[in-house]
Design an enzyme around this catalytic site. Structure first.
Site, PDB file in Angstrom:
ATOM      1  N   CYS A 175       0.811  -1.207   0.000  1.00  0.00           N
ATOM      2  CA  CYS A 175       0.000   0.000   0.000  1.00  0.00           C
ATOM      3  C   CYS A 175       0.850   1.264   0.000  1.00  0.00           C
ATOM      4  O   CYS A 175       1.927   1.308   0.570  1.00  0.00           O
ATOM      5  CB  CYS A 175      -0.907   0.009   1.227  1.00  0.00           C
ATOM      6  SG  CYS A 175      -1.777  -1.529   1.533  1.00  0.00           S
ATOM      7  N   ARG A 182       3.899   0.120  -6.456  1.00  0.00           N
ATOM      8  CA  ARG A 182       3.902  -0.722  -5.266  1.00  0.00           C
ATOM      9  C   ARG A 182       2.845  -1.816  -5.344  1.00  0.00           C
ATOM     10  O   ARG A 182       2.873  -2.755  -4.547  1.00  0.00           O
ATOM     11  CB  ARG A 182       3.674   0.142  -4.020  1.00  0.00           C
ATOM     12  CG  ARG A 182       4.774   1.151  -3.775  1.00  0.00           C
ATOM     13  CD  ARG A 182       4.383   2.171  -2.732  1.00  0.00           C
ATOM     14  NE  ARG A 182       4.350   1.623  -1.393  1.00  0.00           N
ATOM     15  CZ  ARG A 182       5.344   1.678  -0.523  1.00  0.00           C
ATOM     16  NH1 ARG A 182       6.487   2.247  -0.872  1.00  0.00           N
ATOM     17  NH2 ARG A 182       5.228   1.183   0.676  1.00  0.00           N
ATOM     18  N   TRP A 239      -3.421  -2.504  -1.272  1.00  0.00           N
ATOM     19  CA  TRP A 239      -3.266  -3.890  -1.704  1.00  0.00           C
ATOM     20  C   TRP A 239      -3.877  -4.755  -0.611  1.00  0.00           C
ATOM     21  O   TRP A 239      -3.444  -4.743   0.533  1.00  0.00           O
ATOM     22  CB  TRP A 239      -1.792  -4.224  -1.897  1.00  0.00           C
ATOM     23  CG  TRP A 239      -1.542  -5.548  -2.568  1.00  0.00           C
ATOM     24  CD1 TRP A 239      -1.712  -5.852  -3.882  1.00  0.00           C
ATOM     25  CD2 TRP A 239      -1.051  -6.739  -1.951  1.00  0.00           C
ATOM     26  NE1 TRP A 239      -1.350  -7.153  -4.122  1.00  0.00           N
ATOM     27  CE2 TRP A 239      -0.947  -7.727  -2.956  1.00  0.00           C
ATOM     28  CE3 TRP A 239      -0.682  -7.076  -0.640  1.00  0.00           C
ATOM     29  CZ2 TRP A 239      -0.497  -9.010  -2.696  1.00  0.00           C
ATOM     30  CZ3 TRP A 239      -0.238  -8.364  -0.391  1.00  0.00           C
ATOM     31  CH2 TRP A 239      -0.147  -9.306  -1.408  1.00  0.00           C
ATOM     32  N   ASN A 242      -0.687   1.538   6.004  1.00  0.00           N
ATOM     33  CA  ASN A 242       0.076   0.505   5.323  1.00  0.00           C
ATOM     34  C   ASN A 242       0.589  -0.456   6.386  1.00  0.00           C
ATOM     35  O   ASN A 242       1.187  -0.038   7.374  1.00  0.00           O
ATOM     36  CB  ASN A 242       1.252   1.115   4.555  1.00  0.00           C
ATOM     37  CG  ASN A 242       2.124   0.054   3.900  1.00  0.00           C
ATOM     38  OD1 ASN A 242       1.694  -1.073   3.695  1.00  0.00           O
ATOM     39  ND2 ASN A 242       3.347   0.425   3.569  1.00  0.00           N
ATOM     40  N   GLY A 243       0.359  -1.756   6.193  1.00  0.00           N
ATOM     41  CA  GLY A 243       0.820  -2.735   7.172  1.00  0.00           C
ATOM     42  C   GLY A 243      -0.303  -3.656   7.598  1.00  0.00           C
ATOM     43  O   GLY A 243      -1.261  -3.889   6.857  1.00  0.00           O
ATOM     44  N   GLU A 254      14.251 -17.900 -11.705  1.00  0.00           N
ATOM     45  CA  GLU A 254      13.890 -16.494 -11.877  1.00  0.00           C
ATOM     46  C   GLU A 254      13.133 -16.280 -13.188  1.00  0.00           C
ATOM     47  O   GLU A 254      12.170 -15.503 -13.247  1.00  0.00           O
ATOM     48  CB  GLU A 254      15.148 -15.625 -11.823  1.00  0.00           C
ATOM     49  CG  GLU A 254      14.956 -14.181 -12.223  1.00  0.00           C
ATOM     50  CD  GLU A 254      14.020 -13.390 -11.327  1.00  0.00           C
ATOM     51  OE1 GLU A 254      13.687 -12.248 -11.684  1.00  0.00           O
ATOM     52  OE2 GLU A 254      13.604 -13.910 -10.257  1.00  0.00           O
ATOM     53  N   LYS A 269       9.395 -14.688 -13.536  1.00  0.00           N
ATOM     54  CA  LYS A 269       9.073 -13.554 -14.391  1.00  0.00           C
ATOM     55  C   LYS A 269       7.918 -13.891 -15.328  1.00  0.00           C
ATOM     56  O   LYS A 269       7.013 -13.092 -15.541  1.00  0.00           O
ATOM     57  CB  LYS A 269      10.296 -13.134 -15.209  1.00  0.00           C
ATOM     58  CG  LYS A 269      11.335 -12.374 -14.437  1.00  0.00           C
ATOM     59  CD  LYS A 269      10.834 -10.974 -14.091  1.00  0.00           C
ATOM     60  CE  LYS A 269      11.676 -10.370 -12.984  1.00  0.00           C
ATOM     61  NZ  LYS A 269      11.403 -10.949 -11.661  1.00  0.00           N
ATOM     62  N   GLU A 283       4.606 -14.083 -13.305  1.00  0.00           N
ATOM     63  CA  GLU A 283       4.050 -12.901 -12.661  1.00  0.00           C
ATOM     64  C   GLU A 283       3.572 -11.841 -13.639  1.00  0.00           C
ATOM     65  O   GLU A 283       2.666 -11.069 -13.293  1.00  0.00           O
ATOM     66  CB  GLU A 283       5.044 -12.303 -11.664  1.00  0.00           C
ATOM     67  CG  GLU A 283       6.339 -11.783 -12.206  1.00  0.00           C
ATOM     68  CD  GLU A 283       7.275 -11.302 -11.103  1.00  0.00           C
ATOM     69  OE1 GLU A 283       6.825 -11.124  -9.965  1.00  0.00           O
ATOM     70  OE2 GLU A 283       8.469 -11.107 -11.393  1.00  0.00           O
ATOM     71  N   HIS A 315      13.507 -37.246 -12.600  1.00  0.00           N
ATOM     72  CA  HIS A 315      12.978 -37.721 -11.323  1.00  0.00           C
ATOM     73  C   HIS A 315      11.513 -37.326 -11.119  1.00  0.00           C
ATOM     74  O   HIS A 315      11.033 -37.253  -9.997  1.00  0.00           O
ATOM     75  CB  HIS A 315      13.832 -37.175 -10.169  1.00  0.00           C
ATOM     76  CG  HIS A 315      15.226 -37.706 -10.179  1.00  0.00           C
ATOM     77  ND1 HIS A 315      15.552 -38.987  -9.792  1.00  0.00           N
ATOM     78  CD2 HIS A 315      16.396 -37.134 -10.573  1.00  0.00           C
ATOM     79  CE1 HIS A 315      16.846 -39.178  -9.931  1.00  0.00           C
ATOM     80  NE2 HIS A 315      17.388 -38.064 -10.403  1.00  0.00           N
ATOM     81  N   LYS A 348       4.801  -4.348  -5.001  1.00  0.00           N
ATOM     82  CA  LYS A 348       6.234  -4.125  -5.182  1.00  0.00           C
ATOM     83  C   LYS A 348       7.012  -4.422  -3.916  1.00  0.00           C
ATOM     84  O   LYS A 348       8.053  -5.047  -3.939  1.00  0.00           O
ATOM     85  CB  LYS A 348       6.473  -2.676  -5.622  1.00  0.00           C
ATOM     86  CG  LYS A 348       7.944  -2.347  -5.908  1.00  0.00           C
ATOM     87  CD  LYS A 348       8.461  -3.162  -7.070  1.00  0.00           C
ATOM     88  CE  LYS A 348       9.894  -2.823  -7.405  1.00  0.00           C
ATOM     89  NZ  LYS A 348      10.441  -3.689  -8.455  1.00  0.00           N
TER      90      LYS A 348
END
Length: 608
Positions: free
Chosen positions: A2, A27, A75, A99-100, A480, A484, A487, A503, A603
């Site tokens: 947020c 963010r 968010w 925020n939090g 990675e 990418k 997301e 395996h 973010k």
């Protein structure tokens, strides 16, 4: 996570708040809102679900007036992303953005309901204005009400608060989540970070843990958790509006991908000395030669950087290294021998799980080293030592230049660690430092191949599933690359150590599933080539990212083979991260997704 903005001014503030919120879109968010005090001093709110364009339309239809106000991009944590749960939350007397996460909100909510309070939302935040309302009804002033209420809250929070009838003041408080105060001329600001405040002021004061503040039109009175008045340094921010624009690029993500030669060079200007072709770390409060074990802790992309760092440190310095996902680290109660080194990696320096892991390590007698991009962050302030990445503002939610600068700093640290521990010969040191010094130009070479990667994306963008594979230091790059792809394109992508395919995961392969292999010519290459042959034998659609030597051996089994210049195996993971980023970017663009602000993502993850 947020975003928060607050402004007190001699001029109407709603428009400026809305524009500042656009700078916090990076963010991640799913709703937004603004509250101001109108001409009569009453609280007026406008909120909307979705993008800021929806809030902009609400304000166009029903404008806000007032010279003091607060804004928020949310968010969702507690409660669905809708207008009712959007911030600011308010009573008739007070409005709050947050925020939090308030961990004891249910207990506080039950107490307030028992006293007759009625709640509208499902959020944890809404308990805060009701607690402030209770404090006002008991006869406390707004200043005392803020101090009284903050003491009741458990968890992590950054708050901006305005009170009915008090257009001369706004309040801020932080615990566990970052918050800054901006100093202007005839106006003052509250912001989640310097990015939010960049077009408004460069004179910024960061609140410290437990601080709260009363902010007037010309000054801020700051208090610590005990209520004692304190002074916090006002700094000149280096973040500018120009640094945050897209420039000629369609998306922030593409701009940031192409900034990588520059930002890697910025990092090397600090850690690499061309005069004697050597790596130099800043003075550290512990002796590297005395470290017996290294523990690397991070989340997401930063975790994959840590996995590469583990390979480098173990091979160059011959030291045991653990690499942990931060969200699991302290809950498994790892045994940590006194005198070890814990390295935490975070772009923002505020990642809640990673910050908690660092505090756990400190409590268990570990030296702590933070690799971060934000000098004013909690990790930078609390770690024993800091290595900055110098990536600059990264607006796109998907990490690009932050990842490669993290890897660059880890490469420099691993080389320095290997040298001081006496496990590198002069010729090895020379080879490694030469490869590191060439990174900016080699990255620029890779970026020149973006058309080939765009063409590859055109061949792959309709896939429903993808598999990424690699060995050695290419394995974390495969992870990675899959992250990418997931997301920003929303394609289901998985990554595996190439040797693990037989395996179990090899059962997933058919002609509809691209298998994308990272195969530079390193000492893992022959094994990787064998694994690629196994996938091809099962009818897999093989894509190989390699160099000329690798292409000569693999082009006959690959439907697509992208050939890159030959490079040092040591820096290969940094350079092969670039095509992974570009491939994901072009696939996402072709699928029409929101590249810079992918759904459900934030973010900076400042709650656990």
């Amino acid at each position: 996570m947020c975003g928060i903005i607050g402004i007190i001014s001699t001029q109407p503030v709603a428009g400026a708040i809305l524009e500042a919120l656009t700078r916090l879109e990076y963010r991640g968010y799913d709703s937004a809102g603004i509250a101001c005090l109108d001409e009569a001093g009453a609280i007026a709110r406008r909120r909307a679900k979705g993008k800021l364009s929806a809030l902009r339309e609400v304000l166009h239809q029903d404008p806000l007036s007032g010279h003091v106000g607060i804004g928020h991009t949310r968010w969702a944590t507690h409660g669905a992303p809708n207008e009712i749960n959007a911030h600011p939350h308010a009573t008739a007397q007070v409005a709050v953005v947050h925020n939090g996460i308030i961990e004891n909100f249910q207990h506080l909510r039950d107490e307030l309901i028992a006293r007759g309070h009625v709640f509208e939302s499902q959020t944890d935040t809404e308990v805060i204005p009701h607690l402030l309302d209770e404090a006002l009804k008991s006869g406390l002033t707004p200043r005392d009400a803020v101090q009284h209420t903050v003491k009741k809250l458990e968890g992590a929070f950054a708050l901006a608060i305005i009170f009915k009838g008090r257009s001369d003041v706004m309040f801020a408080a932080r615990k566990g989540s970052p918050l800054a105060i901006g100093y202007g001329k005839g106006e003052m600001f509250i912001g989640s970070d310097a990015v939010a405040l960049a077009p408004l002021t460069q004179r910024i004061c960061y609140l410290e843990e437990g601080d709260w503040a009363e902010i007037s039109i010309s000054d801020a009175h700051i208090f610590d958790a005990s209520g004692a008045a304190v002074t916090r340094e006002i700094k000149q921010s280096s973040v500018s509006g120009a640094a945050i624009g897209k420039g000629e690029y369609r998306h922030f993500m593409l701009k940031e991908i192409f900034e990588q030669p520059t930002v890697i060079a910025q990092a090397l200007n600090v850690y690499y000395h061309p005069s004697d072709a050597s790596i130099h770390l800043p003075p550290l409060p512990f002796a590297l030669e005395d470290i017996s074990k290294v523990t690397i802790v991070a989340c997401g992309t930063s975790y994959y950087a840590g996995l590469v760092g583990k390979y480098w440190m173990e091979s160059l310095a011959k030291i045991p290294v653990d690499s942990d996902v931060a969200s699991e680290f302290r809950y498994r109660e790892p045994v940590m021998e006194k005198g070890g080194l814990c390295i935490v990696i975070s772009q923002s320096g505020e990642t809640a799980d990673t910050l908690a892991a660092m505090r756990y390590a400190k409590a268990h007698h570990q030296h702590t080293l933070a690799i971060v991009n934000v000098p004013e962050s909690s990790m930078a302030n609390e770690a024993d030592a800091v290595l900055y990445t110098y990536a600059g503002p990264e607006i796109g939610v998907a990490s690009t230049k932050s990842f490669t600068t993290q890897l660059t700093v880890l490469a420099c640290f691993a080389a320095a660690l290997g040298k001081v521990r006496g496990h590198l010969q002069p010729s090895q040191i020379a080879s490694i430092t030469h490869a590191i010094a060439e990174l900016p130009s080699r990255v620029a070479d890779i970026l020149q191949m973006d058309e080939a990667l765009e063409a590859l994306a055109a061949a792959l963008h309709q896939a429903r599933d993808m598999l990424f594979i690699g060995r050695g230091t290419s394995m974390p790059i495969a992870f990675e690359a899959a992250l990418k792809m997931k997301e920003i394109s929303y394609i289901h992508a998985e990554a595996y150590a190439a040797g693990e395919m037989k395996h179990g995961p090899i059962a997933l392969i058919d002609e509809h599933v691209p298998v994308i292999a990272f195969a530079p010519s390193d000492h893992w290459f022959e094994k990787t080539a064998s694994n690629i042959q196994e996938a091809a034998a099962r009818g897999g659609k093989i894509v190989v990212l390699t160099d000329a030597k690798g292409a000569a051996q693999l082009s006959d089994v690959a439907q697509h083979c992208v050939t890159f210049p030959a490079i040092s195996a040591f820096v290969a993971p940094i350079l092969y991260a670039i095509p992974a980023q570009l491939l994901a970017y072009y696939v996402a663009v072709m699928k029409g997704t929101d590249v810079d602000q992918p759904r459900n993502l934030a973010k900076s993850v400042t709650v656990e």
